[in-house]
Write a protein that holds these residues in place. Sequence first.
Motif, mmCIF file in Angstrom:
data_model
loop_
_atom_site.group_PDB
_atom_site.id
_atom_site.type_symbol
_atom_site.label_atom_id
_atom_site.label_comp_id
_atom_site.label_asym_id
_atom_site.label_seq_id
_atom_site.Cartn_x
_atom_site.Cartn_y
_atom_site.Cartn_z
ATOM 1 N N ALA A 1 -13.627 4.235 3.018
ATOM 2 C CA ALA A 1 -12.652 3.992 4.084
ATOM 3 C C ALA A 1 -11.686 2.876 3.694
ATOM 4 O O ALA A 1 -10.493 2.910 4.036
ATOM 5 N N GLU A 2 -12.188 1.895 2.939
ATOM 6 C CA GLU A 2 -11.347 0.759 2.537
ATOM 7 C C GLU A 2 -10.291 1.164 1.504
ATOM 8 O O GLU A 2 -9.245 0.515 1.403
ATOM 9 N N ASP A 3 -10.559 2.212 0.731
ATOM 10 C CA ASP A 3 -9.625 2.600 -0.327
ATOM 11 C C ASP A 3 -8.249 2.977 0.210
ATOM 12 O O ASP A 3 -7.239 2.775 -0.460
ATOM 13 N N TRP A 4 -8.182 3.530 1.405
ATOM 14 C CA TRP A 4 -6.899 3.981 1.945
ATOM 15 C C TRP A 4 -5.984 2.816 2.334
ATOM 16 O O TRP A 4 -4.794 3.007 2.526
ATOM 17 N N ASP A 5 -6.547 1.623 2.439
ATOM 18 C CA ASP A 5 -5.746 0.445 2.774
ATOM 19 C C ASP A 5 -5.611 -0.512 1.600
ATOM 20 O O ASP A 5 -5.148 -1.642 1.763
ATOM 21 N N GLN A 6 -5.973 -0.061 0.411
ATOM 22 C CA GLN A 6 -6.091 -0.958 -0.733
ATOM 23 C C GLN A 6 -4.792 -1.067 -1.522
ATOM 24 O O GLN A 6 -4.167 -0.059 -1.866
ATOM 25 N N GLU A 7 -4.374 -2.300 -1.805
ATOM 26 C CA GLU A 7 -3.352 -2.543 -2.817
ATOM 27 C C GLU A 7 -4.107 -2.905 -4.093
ATOM 28 O O GLU A 7 -4.523 -4.041 -4.280
ATOM 29 N N TYR A 8 -4.288 -1.946 -4.977
ATOM 30 C CA TYR A 8 -5.152 -2.142 -6.138
ATOM 31 C C TYR A 8 -4.562 -3.122 -7.150
ATOM 32 O O TYR A 8 -5.280 -3.954 -7.709
ATOM 33 N N LEU A 9 -3.276 -2.979 -7.444
ATOM 34 C CA LEU A 9 -2.648 -3.774 -8.505
ATOM 35 C C LEU A 9 -3.415 -3.614 -9.822
ATOM 36 O O LEU A 9 -3.593 -4.553 -10.589
ATOM 37 N N THR B 1 -1.512 5.098 -3.241
ATOM 38 C CA THR B 1 -2.156 6.267 -2.632
ATOM 39 C C THR B 1 -1.295 7.501 -2.845
ATOM 40 O O THR B 1 -0.106 7.503 -2.514
ATOM 41 N N LEU B 2 -1.917 8.546 -3.402
ATOM 42 C CA LEU B 2 -1.248 9.819 -3.638
ATOM 43 C C LEU B 2 -1.770 10.844 -2.634
ATOM 44 O O LEU B 2 -2.967 11.098 -2.571
ATOM 45 N N LEU B 3 -0.864 11.423 -1.864
ATOM 46 C CA LEU B 3 -1.192 12.487 -0.918
ATOM 47 C C LEU B 3 -0.638 13.802 -1.462
ATOM 48 O O LEU B 3 0.491 13.836 -1.958
ATOM 49 N N ASP C 1 -5.992 1.949 -10.703
ATOM 50 C CA ASP C 1 -6.776 2.673 -9.701
ATOM 51 C C ASP C 1 -5.805 3.334 -8.750
ATOM 52 O O ASP C 1 -4.735 2.792 -8.436
ATOM 53 N N LEU C 2 -6.179 4.514 -8.258
ATOM 54 C CA LEU C 2 -5.293 5.275 -7.381
ATOM 55 C C LEU C 2 -6.139 6.059 -6.379
ATOM 56 O O LEU C 2 -7.060 6.779 -6.758
ATOM 57 N N ALA C 3 -5.824 5.914 -5.094
ATOM 58 C CA ALA C 3 -6.477 6.711 -4.056
ATOM 59 C C ALA C 3 -5.765 8.057 -3.954
ATOM 60 O O ALA C 3 -4.536 8.118 -4.000
ATOM 61 N N VAL C 4 -6.543 9.136 -3.834
ATOM 62 C CA VAL C 4 -5.977 10.491 -3.794
ATOM 63 C C VAL C 4 -6.583 11.251 -2.623
ATOM 64 O O VAL C 4 -7.817 11.307 -2.484
ATOM 65 N N ARG C 5 -5.718 11.856 -1.807
ATOM 66 C CA ARG C 5 -6.190 12.646 -0.668
ATOM 67 C C ARG C 5 -5.393 13.945 -0.590
ATOM 68 O O ARG C 5 -4.173 13.951 -0.755
ATOM 69 N N VAL C 6 -6.083 15.020 -0.310
ATOM 70 C CA VAL C 6 -5.437 16.307 -0.038
ATOM 71 C C VAL C 6 -5.235 16.415 1.462
ATOM 72 O O VAL C 6 -6.176 16.231 2.242
ATOM 73 N N VAL C 7 -3.984 16.678 1.891
ATOM 74 C CA VAL C 7 -3.672 16.759 3.320
ATOM 75 C C VAL C 7 -3.338 18.198 3.688
ATOM 76 O O VAL C 7 -2.850 18.976 2.858
ATOM 77 N N THR D 1 0.883 -1.175 0.000
ATOM 78 C CA THR D 1 0.000 0.000 0.000
ATOM 79 C C THR D 1 0.919 1.224 0.000
ATOM 80 O O THR D 1 1.098 1.896 1.006
ATOM 81 N N THR D 2 1.490 1.481 -1.161
ATOM 82 C CA THR D 2 2.599 2.418 -1.322
ATOM 83 C C THR D 2 2.091 3.847 -1.493
ATOM 84 O O THR D 2 1.140 4.095 -2.235
ATOM 85 N N HIS D 3 2.754 4.791 -0.803
ATOM 86 C CA HIS D 3 2.335 6.196 -0.808
ATOM 87 C C HIS D 3 3.374 7.085 -1.471
ATOM 88 O O HIS D 3 4.582 6.861 -1.337
ATOM 89 N N VAL D 4 2.883 8.122 -2.138
ATOM 90 C CA VAL D 4 3.714 9.238 -2.573
ATOM 91 C C VAL D 4 3.072 10.518 -2.048
ATOM 92 O O VAL D 4 1.862 10.729 -2.226
ATOM 93 N N LEU D 5 3.871 11.365 -1.399
ATOM 94 C CA LEU D 5 3.406 12.670 -0.927
ATOM 95 C C LEU D 5 4.002 13.759 -1.800
ATOM 96 O O LEU D 5 5.228 13.867 -1.932
ATOM 97 N N ILE D 6 3.131 14.563 -2.416
ATOM 98 C CA ILE D 6 3.581 15.769 -3.118
ATOM 99 C C ILE D 6 3.547 16.899 -2.098
ATOM 100 O O ILE D 6 2.477 17.383 -1.711
#
Length: 432
Positions: A321-329, A273-275, A332-338, A239-244
């Motif tokens: 809520a499940e999308d933030w823990d998802q390994e899509y393979l 997941t892209l933050l 698909d990409l989860a995106v959140r503004v922090v 469940t790999t993240h990149v933060l911009i």
Amino acid sequence: MSATDAAIAPDAVTTAVHAAARAAQDAQRHLARLHRERKDEVLHAMAEALVAQSGQIIAANARDLEAADAAGISAGLRDRLALDEQRIAAIAQQLLDAAALPDPVGEVVRGSTLPNGLQLRQVRVPIGVIGMIYEARPNVTVDAAGLALKAGSAVVLRGGSAALHSNTAIIEVLRQVLTAQGLPADLIVGIDEHGRAGADALMRARGLVDVLIPRGGAGLIARVVENAQVPVIETGTGTTHVLIDASADLPQALEIVLNAKTQRVGVCNALETLLIHQDIADEALALIGPALAQAQVRLHVDERAAQLLEGSGADVVPATAEDWDQEYLSLDLAVRVVADLDQALEHIRAHSSGHTEAILTRDLTSQQRFLTEVDSAVVMVNASTRFSDGGQFGFGAEIGISTQKLHARGPMGLPEITTTRWQVIGQGHVRP
């Protein structure tokens, strides 16, 4: 239960698998006498044989792909399963890369001479027999066999029903090379014929298998970790993240995000997941949103990202809520503004699988905080998560990416699949 499982009683499967592990254990002793040059010769011969016999391997793989398509396998798993001449050449090259690396066996990790003259050395030695349980990854068959041989160990391989024909063909090629090179074929043993019951038996082969390494989805890894009686090195999902970050170079960020997400979606180091820092979110999504849409990536977005992407042409769905823990393979990409770096770090702590995370930033303070506070096996700055890989790290290949903290962590190359032994040299010493 597969037809094979039904045809062979569980006790008979256990007997067969344990006999195979015992054969691997007996064969492994022959490697203790081999020097580096000899092991490298065998690896070169294996690489040549894989390329020379790529036609029969691809034909076997076609049978697996046909069955996978009939079963409706996901695009990500199918991508991992598929072989062609180019991929087989790349797999063979990893054997050559491993051959070019120093032999870890015999390396002195540390040593000293005690005041009484007793000499101590901690030396790298083979683990012994390595068991692998994995799924839909025929490249792992070659990586595991080649790295284990270079590190002085035998392997027992359970590659799963999805890659049955591919793995069988590959193992047969590698075993033929061992025989031709005057080595025991049982340095590489496959147990796929015994199905799921065979995997269970391998988990119980304590005393015959020295370590078990699972590679696959969360369900497979959890099953091995929870049921194995053999020591396990846990390889986790990504469940790999990149933060911009607010100071990120956006043209550079665009290239990194596209590479991390779309270069190959069915692998554990692909971005999931892209933050995005709120101070740069409007500009970042205006640039990245259309590019991801063009790459046919579906975005699972929070409320703020949805507002900023409106009218961009991006394929957008509300994040659950499940999308933030998802390994899509998948694409698909989860995106959140922090709100800030603190919220990004909090999100990663809550949802990371401990595999790989990256920050895109020009701020040295943010960079250092990210490197220090993110507790994952691999932490990156201004680089694609796709570099989280043993081959890319210069290890020749990898036997897996460990997300646990004991023995090994991150991509596991040759040193990580050895253990150590203390050698004590005296001259008639007795303890007073």
